[in-house]
Design a protein around this motif. Structure first.
Motif, PDB file in Angstrom:
ATOM      1  N   ALA A   1       1.175  -1.273  -0.005  1.00  0.00           N
ATOM      2  CA  ALA A   1      -0.369   0.134   0.290  1.00  0.00           C
ATOM      3  C   ALA A   1       1.200   1.164  -0.433  1.00  0.00           C
ATOM      4  N   HIS A   2       1.606   1.317   0.781  1.00  0.00           N
ATOM      5  CA  HIS A   2       2.725   2.592   0.534  1.00  0.00           C
ATOM      6  C   HIS A   2       4.084   2.588  -0.556  1.00  0.00           C
ATOM      7  N   CYS A   3       3.678   1.655  -1.171  1.00  0.00           N
ATOM      8  CA  CYS A   3       4.579   1.566  -2.960  1.00  0.00           C
ATOM      9  C   CYS A   3       3.220   2.270  -3.401  1.00  0.00           C
ATOM     10  N   ARG A   4       2.177   1.979  -3.180  1.00  0.00           N
ATOM     11  CA  ARG A   4       1.109   2.460  -4.347  1.00  0.00           C
ATOM     12  C   ARG A   4       0.689   3.944  -3.750  1.00  0.00           C
ATOM     13  N   LEU A   5       1.089   3.959  -3.176  1.00  0.00           N
ATOM     14  CA  LEU A   5       0.593   5.670  -2.631  1.00  0.00           C
ATOM     15  C   LEU A   5       1.796   5.973  -3.426  1.00  0.00           C
ATOM     16  N   VAL A   6       2.806   5.917  -3.279  1.00  0.00           N
ATOM     17  CA  VAL A   6       4.567   6.465  -3.857  1.00  0.00           C
ATOM     18  C   VAL A   6       3.954   6.548  -5.061  1.00  0.00           C
ATOM     19  N   ARG A   7       3.890   5.886  -5.610  1.00  0.00           N
ATOM     20  CA  ARG A   7       3.784   5.823  -7.444  1.00  0.00           C
ATOM     21  C   ARG A   7       3.041   6.721  -7.493  1.00  0.00           C
ATOM     22  N   ARG A   8       1.987   6.774  -6.741  1.00  0.00           N
ATOM     23  CA  ARG A   8       0.306   7.382  -7.735  1.00  0.00           C
ATOM     24  C   ARG A   8       1.260   9.141  -7.480  1.00  0.00           C
TER      25      ARG A   8
END
Length: 130
Positions: free
Chosen positions: A85-92
């Motif tokens: 979830a943290h990686c998805r937030l960073v990508r977005r």
């Protein structure tokens, strides 16, 4: 005595001869790193987080005018945490910021988790944990 001619108006110079704006790779890297830190602060307020970015930029003669970026972001996360979830937030967040501030499209954002910070290690002054 030299005479200076007045500057030509933008309409007088053909588009191909006016020059071009190029966004430096280090500028894109700073934007990406800051956006990653912002995303991690929102995801885990108060947790120690860090992010830095390396960037490669593919410049194209077609749209968009400022090129296309391929980014690699390295992050540190607090453990335990929902890493995906943290990686998805960073990508977005990185994609949105680079698009908005640099005018570039982002073809890829690869997020690498370099380190997981455990509160047990912090509490015991980084002593040995079994």
């Amino acid at each position: 005595m030299a005479t200076v001619s007045p500057p030509a108006a933008a309409g007088d110079v053909p588009a191909g001869e006016r020059g071009a704006t190029r966004i430096a790779d280090r500028v894109v890297a700073r934007i990406a790193a800051r956006a990653a830190r912002e995303a991690l602060r929102e995801a885990a307020p108060g947790a120690p987080t860090d992010a830095h970015a390396t960037v490669t930029v593919a410049h194209r003669d077609v749209h968009p005018p400022f090129g296309e970026a391929r980014l690699r972001i390295a992050v540190e996360l607090a453990y335990p945490a929902p890493i995906g979830a943290h990686c998805r937030l960073v990508r977005r967040q990185v994609t949105e910021r680079v698009r908005a501030l640099a005018g570039m499209t982002v073809a890829e954002v690869a997020v690498q988790v370099e380190r997981l910070n455990s509160p047990l290690l912090t509490d015991r002054a980084r002593g040995r944990v079994r």
